[in-house]
Design a protein around this motif. Structure first.
Motif, mmCIF file in Angstrom:
data_model
loop_
_atom_site.group_PDB
_atom_site.id
_atom_site.type_symbol
_atom_site.label_atom_id
_atom_site.label_comp_id
_atom_site.label_asym_id
_atom_site.label_seq_id
_atom_site.Cartn_x
_atom_site.Cartn_y
_atom_site.Cartn_z
ATOM 1 N N GLY A 122 0.790 -1.226 0.000
ATOM 2 C CA GLY A 122 0.000 0.000 0.000
ATOM 3 C C GLY A 122 0.819 1.273 0.000
ATOM 4 O O GLY A 122 0.314 2.351 0.333
ATOM 5 N N GLY A 123 2.087 1.155 -0.386
ATOM 6 C CA GLY A 123 2.964 2.322 -0.396
ATOM 7 C C GLY A 123 2.753 3.214 -1.602
ATOM 8 O O GLY A 123 2.030 2.870 -2.538
ATOM 9 N N ASN A 124 3.384 4.370 -1.561
ATOM 10 C CA ASN A 124 3.299 5.337 -2.656
ATOM 11 C C ASN A 124 4.677 5.559 -3.260
ATOM 12 O O ASN A 124 5.658 5.757 -2.539
ATOM 13 C CB ASN A 124 2.752 6.679 -2.143
ATOM 14 N N ILE A 125 4.735 5.531 -4.578
ATOM 15 C CA ILE A 125 6.010 5.719 -5.273
ATOM 16 C C ILE A 125 6.367 7.190 -5.347
ATOM 17 O O ILE A 125 5.531 8.038 -5.682
ATOM 18 C CB ILE A 125 5.950 5.117 -6.687
ATOM 19 N N SER A 126 7.600 7.496 -5.025
ATOM 20 C CA SER A 126 8.128 8.860 -5.135
ATOM 21 C C SER A 126 9.262 8.852 -6.156
ATOM 22 O O SER A 126 10.236 8.108 -6.005
ATOM 23 C CB SER A 126 8.643 9.339 -3.778
ATOM 24 N N HIS A 127 9.126 9.652 -7.210
ATOM 25 C CA HIS A 127 10.171 9.777 -8.224
ATOM 26 C C HIS A 127 11.163 10.851 -7.760
ATOM 27 O O HIS A 127 10.870 12.041 -7.822
ATOM 28 C CB HIS A 127 9.576 10.155 -9.570
ATOM 29 N N ILE A 128 12.305 10.422 -7.300
ATOM 30 C CA ILE A 128 13.316 11.351 -6.786
ATOM 31 C C ILE A 128 14.010 12.065 -7.943
ATOM 32 O O ILE A 128 14.325 13.248 -7.864
ATOM 33 C CB ILE A 128 14.345 10.588 -5.928
ATOM 34 N N GLN A 129 14.252 11.335 -9.021
ATOM 35 C CA GLN A 129 14.825 11.918 -10.233
ATOM 36 C C GLN A 129 13.966 11.512 -11.421
ATOM 37 O O GLN A 129 13.509 10.371 -11.495
ATOM 38 C CB GLN A 129 16.252 11.422 -10.477
ATOM 39 N N THR A 130 13.754 12.426 -12.338
ATOM 40 C CA THR A 130 12.990 12.111 -13.550
ATOM 41 C C THR A 130 13.885 12.060 -14.785
ATOM 42 O O THR A 130 13.433 11.704 -15.869
ATOM 43 C CB THR A 130 11.884 13.158 -13.782
ATOM 44 N N GLU A 131 15.175 12.382 -14.611
ATOM 45 C CA GLU A 131 16.128 12.323 -15.709
ATOM 46 C C GLU A 131 17.529 12.177 -15.130
ATOM 47 O O GLU A 131 17.737 12.366 -13.933
ATOM 48 C CB GLU A 131 16.041 13.578 -16.583
ATOM 49 N N ALA A 132 18.477 11.821 -15.997
ATOM 50 C CA ALA A 132 19.859 11.680 -15.537
ATOM 51 C C ALA A 132 20.807 12.054 -16.661
ATOM 52 O O ALA A 132 20.478 11.926 -17.849
ATOM 53 C CB ALA A 132 20.135 10.253 -15.071
ATOM 54 N N ASP A 133 21.987 12.500 -16.290
ATOM 55 C CA ASP A 133 23.028 12.862 -17.247
ATOM 56 C C ASP A 133 23.791 11.591 -17.621
ATOM 57 O O ASP A 133 24.333 10.912 -16.750
ATOM 58 C CB ASP A 133 23.969 13.888 -16.614
ATOM 59 N N ILE A 134 23.813 11.277 -18.910
ATOM 60 C CA ILE A 134 24.528 10.088 -19.367
ATOM 61 C C ILE A 134 25.662 10.479 -20.302
ATOM 62 O O ILE A 134 25.687 11.575 -20.852
ATOM 63 C CB ILE A 134 23.595 9.078 -20.081
ATOM 64 N N SER A 135 26.590 9.553 -20.471
ATOM 65 C CA SER A 135 27.709 9.730 -21.391
ATOM 66 C C SER A 135 27.708 8.581 -22.379
ATOM 67 O O SER A 135 27.610 7.411 -21.985
ATOM 68 C CB SER A 135 29.026 9.772 -20.615
ATOM 69 N N CYS A 136 27.817 8.910 -23.672
ATOM 70 C CA CYS A 136 27.832 7.864 -24.711
ATOM 71 C C CYS A 136 28.207 8.479 -26.050
ATOM 72 O O CYS A 136 28.275 9.707 -26.188
ATOM 73 C CB CYS A 136 26.462 7.184 -24.808
ATOM 74 N N LEU A 137 28.438 7.623 -27.023
ATOM 75 C CA LEU A 137 28.617 8.091 -28.394
ATOM 76 C C LEU A 137 27.254 8.454 -28.966
ATOM 77 O O LEU A 137 26.215 7.935 -28.532
ATOM 78 C CB LEU A 137 29.265 7.009 -29.251
ATOM 79 N N ALA A 138 27.258 9.322 -29.951
ATOM 80 C CA ALA A 138 25.997 9.791 -30.531
ATOM 81 C C ALA A 138 25.133 8.642 -31.040
ATOM 82 O O ALA A 138 23.916 8.641 -30.874
ATOM 83 C CB ALA A 138 26.290 10.773 -31.667
#
Length: 205
Positions: A122-138
């Motif tokens: 019966g818990g509630n989800i909390s989105h602490i982050q909605t995006e993140a900085d990633i590193s990759c080739l194009a």
């Protein structure tokens, strides 16, 4: 998904010129980066906004056609009108096929309702982050990162290190030792806590 936008070179610069461009239904902008000089451009607002409103536009390699020549670019900055929500200015950065890029990519959370902490606890989800900085080739840039919450219990969190990434991609924060939480399931208000408190409180005589 390939997103193409068209632009032409902007010869006249300055605040007054930009204002006239906007009144004519165009958006002033700039494309920079790589070994080439920065170029002032203008784009049709209606065509641009149709692409801009989609999530993928903000985290994808875009094909910008300038004077008939296509370049691979990333959206790097933009300004919106505070009232009309129209695009006032937009910046694009050229990308190289051989150099890694840093991009903020949105999270897509899955199996939220099926998580034990929600379905059984019966818990509630909390989105602490909605995006993140990633590193990759194009070529490896994803439109989003999937975060599976299907095994999350009440009071537990899922961290960056627990998210499965496609090959060739890494979280910038994690590479610097910051294994931050992305989502958590909060204990329900009242419920179990209230029941526990009632059990521990002696009855009045």
């Amino acid at each position: 998904m390939s997103i193409e936008i068209k632009a032409v070179k902007r010869d006249v610069k300055g605040t007054g010129a930009s204002r006239r461009l906007r009144r004519a239904g165009n958006v002033p902008g700039v494309i920079y980066g790589g070994e080439q000089p920065a170029v002032s451009i203008e784009l049709d607002h209606k065509e641009l906004f149709m692409q801009f409103r989609h999530e993928a536009f903000h985290a994808s390699i875009l094909s910008l056609v300038l004077d008939g020549k296509a370049e691979s670019v990333l959206l790097r900055d933009y300004q919106l009108h505070p009232v009309r929500n129209t695009i006032q200015h937009i910046d694009f950065q050229r990308v190289s096929a051989t150099e890694k890029i840093h991009v903020k990519v949105p999270f897509h959370f899955t199996n939220e309702e099926a998580a034990p902490g929600v379905k059984l606890g019966g818990g509630n989800i909390s989105h602490i982050q909605t995006e993140a900085d990633i590193s990759c080739l194009a070529k490896d840039l994803p439109e989003f990162i999937e975060v599976d919450l299907g095994n999350l219990e009440v009071g537990h969190s899922i961290h960056l290190s627990e998210i499965k990434l496609p090959k060739g991609i890494e979280f910038v924060q994690l590479a610097h030792g910051d294994d931050t939480a992305v989502a958590t399931i909060l204990k329900p208000r009242g419920g179990e806590a209230a029941a526990t408190e009632a059990e521990e409180t002696p009855a009045a005589e």
